[in-house]
Design an enzyme around this catalytic site. Structure first.
Site, mmCIF file in Angstrom:
data_model
loop_
_atom_site.group_PDB
_atom_site.id
_atom_site.type_symbol
_atom_site.label_atom_id
_atom_site.label_comp_id
_atom_site.label_asym_id
_atom_site.label_seq_id
_atom_site.Cartn_x
_atom_site.Cartn_y
_atom_site.Cartn_z
ATOM 1 N N ASP A 73 0.811 -1.213 0.000
ATOM 2 C CA ASP A 73 0.000 0.000 0.000
ATOM 3 C C ASP A 73 0.845 1.264 0.000
ATOM 4 O O ASP A 73 0.405 2.313 -0.469
ATOM 5 C CB ASP A 73 -0.928 0.013 1.216
ATOM 6 C CG ASP A 73 -2.045 -1.008 1.097
ATOM 7 O OD1 ASP A 73 -2.341 -1.421 -0.040
ATOM 8 O OD2 ASP A 73 -2.613 -1.393 2.135
ATOM 9 N N HIS A 119 -9.563 -2.003 -2.499
ATOM 10 C CA HIS A 119 -8.425 -2.159 -3.401
ATOM 11 C C HIS A 119 -8.710 -3.202 -4.468
ATOM 12 O O HIS A 119 -9.291 -4.256 -4.191
ATOM 13 C CB HIS A 119 -7.176 -2.569 -2.616
ATOM 14 C CG HIS A 119 -6.714 -1.529 -1.648
ATOM 15 N ND1 HIS A 119 -5.676 -1.740 -0.768
ATOM 16 C CD2 HIS A 119 -7.142 -0.252 -1.428
ATOM 17 C CE1 HIS A 119 -5.499 -0.645 -0.041
ATOM 18 N NE2 HIS A 119 -6.375 0.267 -0.425
ATOM 19 N N ASP A 158 -6.661 -5.211 -5.775
ATOM 20 C CA ASP A 158 -5.961 -6.487 -5.553
ATOM 21 C C ASP A 158 -6.734 -7.429 -4.639
ATOM 22 O O ASP A 158 -6.316 -8.564 -4.411
ATOM 23 C CB ASP A 158 -4.544 -6.264 -5.016
ATOM 24 C CG ASP A 158 -4.494 -5.718 -3.592
ATOM 25 O OD1 ASP A 158 -5.564 -5.351 -3.041
ATOM 26 O OD2 ASP A 158 -3.383 -5.649 -3.024
ATOM 27 N N CYS A 167 -0.806 -7.713 -0.127
ATOM 28 C CA CYS A 167 -0.799 -6.452 0.625
ATOM 29 C C CYS A 167 0.460 -6.303 1.471
ATOM 30 O O CYS A 167 0.919 -5.188 1.724
ATOM 31 C CB CYS A 167 -2.018 -6.379 1.545
ATOM 32 S SG CYS A 167 -3.592 -6.608 0.729
#
Length: 663
Positions: free
Chosen positions: A349, A470, A472, A645
């Site tokens: 991030d 997000h 992802d 992440c």
């Protein structure tokens, strides 16, 4: 067409001027003619090429010079092929005649000095400067395109320096010079001609903060590289020092952005000084154009080089598992210690690692997100360094930053072709709110930056249905040996319910999820399938994913055969209605070539194997992929994140050169 200059003549006294090699002088034949003259002839010394333009036809004057009618549509043009040895060594004479008179009624004499002036750069993008190239004023895209490339000198080559190399007005190291592009000014001709003429190198006022230029003064010491343009300096009177070549090193200071196209022009202008009491007059100009190299993202299909992970309290087993996987994939592992990450584990991030590239040089560049968590200092202090650049964009109002501005919400596809248009560097993907007047979006300064790079045209997806928000969390790409060279993996509640329903029908309804997970209530397949609220929520989440599926198919040119549905369930967090992963999010994986680090889902154990793991293996291993399931439940999943992440990857750049793109 050659650069042409109008030259006025006088019958009262000789005129002197310079002729720059490769240009034309158009002589004012009619303006200097005496009253009553009806014809003229032109004579020049051996080094002068003479042309007459009459009624639109260009005629080179033969050795037997005829007389030409003195008409408004007639013009005398001269060129020269080699620089003069002495000042005023070449001459042109125009003689004027009345009717058929044998002798001239008046004459004008022009003294000429031919000099060479050429400002040159690597217009062919070969890595070397092209001398006397044509069309230097234009920059064009594509394999047949022309124009020089400039790197933003955003690394820090000098150990001990406090900032990036483009933040100072000095050359701090010889490595620093290698990040710059060459620009060479060639001049030749009689040296004393420059007693009356001056060369000025200059840049427009709008570009002075985009570039820096250093003049190599001939010595080998670093202080012999003089900062002459940029950062407020708009022009430089070139100090020739008797050299025919003046070498300049050019560095980029700014990436393309919403207010900067990326194009920068440099000009060298020859000024004539008619008298000390009058200002200089420009009589020649040469221009070259650079385009600033864009920041480029790298997709999962490119070869991994370095993996980053944070060491925080209680995640030693996770770090060990990632270390083992990176070793298997042949990657370097960099562990950010707790004293640097301050217990912030979300390294994906905080930053995105891409690269910049010019024909002569390239290096990775970390893009620091505006998230500014406890890891905020790591990209600048821990990643920026020799041949490793840094860039950041953040809004003036820090309160506008949301979870969508973390770079787990920033991905890029592999190369694709969409309706005949090629995207050889892929397309950037980022999440936003559903098209409406409410919801979150990536901050404008980051979005503007991404769009301004041009070579990876962004696609906006809908990710605000997730708690974290997000992209992802519901998609990733993995390499594949067939079709387009990759597969898009999408999280799929429908595929998960279908799998669990089959297992219930096979008699495994009492098999439990989350076995072996501390502080997590186990639940049977049968009970999970009977939870209607969970089912209704996942029906909605599936619709959100399907909305994105349609966008991805259209914007990436994908068919259903290019997509693999990975079983996944989500649950609503509190009363928000937004989703978080019900079990560790399988698509939020670490992709290292054929080696995949996948969150361990702790699905129902059937015949000593997790049925969710087995399904993922069934879907991916036929592609030649190796699946390693890593336990991140207590260290990442419970904090609303997974393996992707908690890791970051630097990858090998594309072999395709970005300047060959046709945007």
């Amino acid at each position: 067409m050659a650069q042409q200059r109008w030259v006025r003549l006088s019958a009262e006294q000789p005129t002197s001027t310079v002729c720059v090699l490769g240009t034309e002088l158009s002589l004012d034949v009619c303006g200097s003619a005496p009253v009553g003259a009806t014809s003229f002839d032109v004579w020049g010394t051996a080094g002068v090429n003479l042309y007459i333009v009459h009624d639109g036809e260009v005629l080179k004057i033969p050795s037997c010079v005829p007389r030409w009618p003195l008409e408004a549509n007639i013009e005398a043009v001269i060129t020269m092929d080699t620089p003069s040895i002495k000042v005023n060594s070449d001459k042109v004479r125009i003689s004027y005649y009345k009717n058929n008179g044998k002798g001239p009624m008046a004459q004008t004499l022009l003294h000429l000095t031919c000099i060479e002036i050429s400002l040159d750069v690597d217009t062919s993008r070969s890595g070397t400067v092209n001398r006397k190239a044509k069309n230097k004023k234009k920059w064009t895209w594509g394999p047949e395109g022309k124009g020089a490339v400039l790197l933003v000198n955003c690394d820090r080559d000098c150990l001990g320096a406090k900032d990036m190399d483009n933040q100072d007005l000095r050359v701090e190291s010889y490595a620093d010079l290698k990040d710059m592009s060459l620009m060479i000014l060639t001049t030749s001709g009689p040296e004393d001609i420059f007693d009356d003429y001056q060369l000025i190198l200059h840049v427009s006022a709008s570009d002075h903060d985009k570039v820096g230029v250093f003049h190599a003064k001939g010595g080998k010491k670093l202080n012999h590289y003089k900062h002459v343009l940029g950062s407020g300096k708009l022009s430089y009177a070139v100090e020739r020092d008797g050299f025919q070549e003046n070498t300049f090193y050019v560095e980029g200071l700014a990436f393309p952005d919403v207010d900067f196209s990326g194009l920068v022009s440099f000009h060298v202008t020859l000024l004539e000084n008619p008298s000390a009491a009058m200002p200089d007059v420009p009589i020649f100009n040469d221009t070259v154009v650079f385009r600033m190299a864009p920041w480029i993202m790298t997709p999962n299909t490119l070869q991994p080089i370095t993996v980053y992970v944070c060491s925080v309290k209680y995640n030693a087993d996770f770090v060990a598992a990632v270390s083992k996987l990176t070793a298997k994939a042949g990657c370097k592992l960099i562990i950010c210690p707790e004293q640097e990450n301050r217990s912030d584990r979300w390294i994906q991030d905080e930053m995105e690692i891409g690269y910049v590239q010019a024909p002569h040089k390239g290096f990775p560049v970390v893009f620091d997100s505006p998230r500014n968590g406890l890891l905020k200092d790591f990209p600048f202090k821990g990643v920026l360094g020799p041949d490793f650049g840094y860039v950041k964009r953040e809004p003036a109002d820090k309160k506008t930053v949301s979870g969508l501005d973390s770079f787990g919400n920033l991905e890029v596809s592999p190369p694709v072709t969409v309706r005949g248009k090629q995207y050889p560097l892929g397309r950037i993907l980022h999440g936003s709110y559903f098209p409406s007047f409410q919801g979150n979006n990536m901050v404008k300064v980051v979005r503007d930056f991404l769009y301004a790079q041009k070579v990876q045209q962004p696609v906006e997806l809908y990710s605000d249905w997730l708690v974290v928000g997000h992209v992802d969390e519901f998609l990733t790409f993995v390499p594949a040996p067939d079709r387009k060279g990759f597969r898009l993996l999408l999280a799929s509640p429908s595929a998960c319910y279908q799998l669990l329903k089959v297992k219930e029908q096979e008699g495994y309804g009492d098999a439990l999820m989350f076995e072996g997970v501390k502080k997590c209530k186990q639940i049977s397949i049968k009970k999970l399938l009977s939870d209607q609220k969970l089912r209704n929520n996942n029906n909605y989440y599936q619709k959100c994913i399907d909305w994105n599926r349609d966008i991805l198919k259209e914007e990436l040119g994908l068919a259903e055969e290019d997509i693999i549905d990975i079983p996944q369930l989500f649950k609503s967090r509190n009363c928000s209605g937004k989703a978080e992963a019900y079990f560790p999010d399988l698509v939020n994986m670490l992709v290292l070539g054929k080696y995949l680090g996948i969150p361990k889902p702790f699905g129902p154990i059937l015949h000593d194997h997790c049925c969710l793991e087995e399904e993922v293996r069934r879907l991916l291993e036929p592609l030649g992929l190796s699946c390693t399931f890593i336990d991140d439940f207590e260290t990442y999943h419970e904090y609303l994140g997974e393996i992707h992440c908690g890791t970051n990857v630097r990858r090998k750049p594309f072999s395709f050169k970005w300047w060959n793109v046709i945007p």
